[in-house]
Design a protein around this motif. Structure first.
Motif, PDB file in Angstrom:
ATOM      1  N   VAL A  66       5.315   1.610  -8.206  1.00 36.15           N
ATOM      2  CA  VAL A  66       3.964   1.107  -8.349  1.00 36.15           C
ATOM      3  C   VAL A  66       4.074  -0.486  -8.896  1.00 36.15           C
ATOM      4  CG1 VAL A  66       1.917   0.935  -9.961  1.00 36.15           C
ATOM      5  CG2 VAL A  66       2.710   3.302  -9.084  1.00 36.15           C
ATOM      6  N   PHE A  67       5.002  -0.702  -9.568  1.00 36.81           N
ATOM      7  CA  PHE A  67       5.175  -2.112 -10.034  1.00 36.81           C
ATOM      8  C   PHE A  67       5.831  -2.972  -8.945  1.00 36.81           C
ATOM      9  CE2 PHE A  67       8.086  -5.282 -11.824  1.00 36.81           C
ATOM     10  CZ  PHE A  67       7.143  -6.169 -12.436  1.00 36.81           C
ATOM     11  N   SER A  68       6.698  -2.512  -7.959  1.00 43.21           N
ATOM     12  CA  SER A  68       7.200  -3.104  -6.755  1.00 43.21           C
ATOM     13  C   SER A  68       5.756  -3.385  -5.984  1.00 43.21           C
ATOM     14  CB  SER A  68       8.137  -2.445  -5.939  1.00 43.21           C
ATOM     15  OG  SER A  68       9.106  -2.100  -6.744  1.00 43.21           O
TER      16      SER A  68
ATOM     17  N   MET B  59       2.038   6.534  -7.060  1.00 47.77           N
ATOM     18  CA  MET B  59       0.929   6.747  -8.056  1.00 47.77           C
ATOM     19  C   MET B  59       0.934   7.937  -8.890  1.00 47.77           C
ATOM     20  SD  MET B  59      -2.343   5.351  -5.640  1.00 47.77           S
ATOM     21  CE  MET B  59      -3.764   6.061  -6.555  1.00 47.77           C
ATOM     22  N   GLU B  60       0.183   8.062  -9.874  1.00 47.45           N
ATOM     23  CA  GLU B  60       0.457   9.578 -10.599  1.00 47.45           C
ATOM     24  C   GLU B  60      -0.327  10.617 -10.048  1.00 47.45           C
ATOM     25  OE1 GLU B  60      -0.222  10.746 -15.444  1.00 47.45           O
ATOM     26  OE2 GLU B  60      -1.186   9.221 -14.564  1.00 47.45           O
ATOM     27  N   CYS B  61      -1.199  10.413  -9.368  1.00 45.70           N
ATOM     28  CA  CYS B  61      -2.015  11.544  -8.763  1.00 45.70           C
ATOM     29  C   CYS B  61      -1.604  12.088  -7.343  1.00 45.70           C
ATOM     30  CB  CYS B  61      -3.409  10.996  -8.341  1.00 45.70           C
ATOM     31  SG  CYS B  61      -3.441   9.777  -7.326  1.00 45.70           S
TER      32      CYS B  61
ATOM     33  N   VAL C 181       0.815  -1.340   0.042  1.00 46.88           N
ATOM     34  CA  VAL C 181      -0.098   0.072  -0.120  1.00 46.88           C
ATOM     35  C   VAL C 181       0.842   1.315  -0.087  1.00 46.88           C
ATOM     36  CG1 VAL C 181      -1.663   1.313   1.136  1.00 46.88           C
ATOM     37  CG2 VAL C 181      -1.950  -1.135   1.197  1.00 46.88           C
ATOM     38  N   VAL C 182       2.014   1.245   0.760  1.00 44.92           N
ATOM     39  CA  VAL C 182       2.739   2.471   0.687  1.00 44.92           C
ATOM     40  C   VAL C 182       3.351   2.739  -0.662  1.00 44.92           C
ATOM     41  CG1 VAL C 182       4.875   3.402   1.842  1.00 44.92           C
ATOM     42  CG2 VAL C 182       3.216   2.260   3.346  1.00 44.92           C
ATOM     43  N   CYS C 183       3.983   1.621  -1.260  1.00 44.35           N
ATOM     44  CA  CYS C 183       4.643   1.734  -2.480  1.00 44.35           C
ATOM     45  C   CYS C 183       3.691   2.203  -3.522  1.00 44.35           C
ATOM     46  CB  CYS C 183       5.281   0.355  -2.875  1.00 44.35           C
ATOM     47  SG  CYS C 183       6.654   0.001  -1.882  1.00 44.35           S
TER      48      CYS C 183
END
Length: 258
Positions: A121-123, A105-107, A98-100
């Motif tokens: 995001v991939f991690s 995230m782009e936003c 959740v932290v990664c």
């Protein structure tokens, strides 16, 4: 814009899945069985035996519940210990996931440049998937234990046949939501998986092409031009072409007469 919406949707879906999984650890009735409730008496007497990861309980027809908590770790059945461990490992990975994903995230305005955020995001998606697999293995282990007892032909004296309770099904739904959210994250950062590919337009449709084919088309790149007359370099002809294109030397009058 579409990438941002998909990531937000994936964040909500995966977070809801982990909320379901977290709730199941504190819920009762992981397994339940009923004794009584039938007979010729006008007073129906029934009792329920149920268990979760932390205690065994008994509830009678007057709604009075008596429970026996698991006192120490080494007095608990081995499969309950395994289920606890797998669930805790999955929830620990969920925290990092959740932290990664939130940072990448782009936003959000933290996390660095866009390639770094995509890697985060991939991690996070990988952490979501591994944590979901850990929780799913815990539920499957518990289901297998209950099913083996329920369908056994000969049970030891005093052992009951239990049925699956609501927390198991809620946890399975949560695992499905976790996997679905991880897939949505991966879709938005497909460039991290294939970093050396670019999108080109082939007959109006986007197509991925590896770097070995960059600069080539359907008619060029596979058949090199003949090197008999040299080649063109930066708009200027090579020395061989220049020599061929030079005018022939003027002949003297004696050579012209011969």
């Amino acid at each position: 814009m579409r990438k941002r919406l998909i990531q937000i949707f994936g964040f909500l879906i995966s977070s809801l899945g982990w909320l379901f999984v977290l709730c199941t650890m504190a819920m009762d009735y992981w397994r339940i069985t009923q004794i009584g409730g039938q007979g010729g008496s006008f007073i129906i007497k029934v009792a329920w035996y149920w268990s979760n990861l932390w205690k065994d309980c008994f509830t009678d027809s007057t709604a009075v519940t008596n429970c026996r908590d698991y006192s120490v770790l080494w007095n608990v059945s081995y499969y309950v210990q395994a289920v606890r461990g797998l669930m805790m490992c999955g929830l620990t990975l969920a925290f990092f996931a959740v932290v990664c994903c939130f940072v990448g995230m782009e936003c959000t305005y933290i996390g660095g440049t866009e390639p770094t955020k995509d890697k985060l995001v991939f991690s996070g998606a990988v952490f979501h998937f591994v944590g979901g697999v850990s929780c799913l293995a815990a539920y499957c282990l518990y289901i297998n234990r209950v099913a083996r007892t329920a369908f056994a032909s000969n049970l030891p004296r005093g052992e009951l046949r239990y049925d699956l309770g609501p927390p198991i099904f809620l946890g399975l739904v949560g695992c499905f939501l976790i996997f679905f959210g991880a897939v949505l994250y991966v879709v938005t950062v497909i460039g991290v998986i294939f970093p050396n590919r670019r999108v080109i337009q082939v007959y109006g449709r986007p197509t991925y092409m590896p770097p070995a084919y960059k600069g080539r088309s359907m008619y060029t790149g596979y058949y090199e031009p003949s090197r008999l007359y040299g080649s063109y370099v930066s708009g200027r002809t090579s020395s061989k072409v220049s020599r061929l294109s030079q005018p022939s030397p003027r002949l003297s009058e004696r050579d012209a007469f011969v």
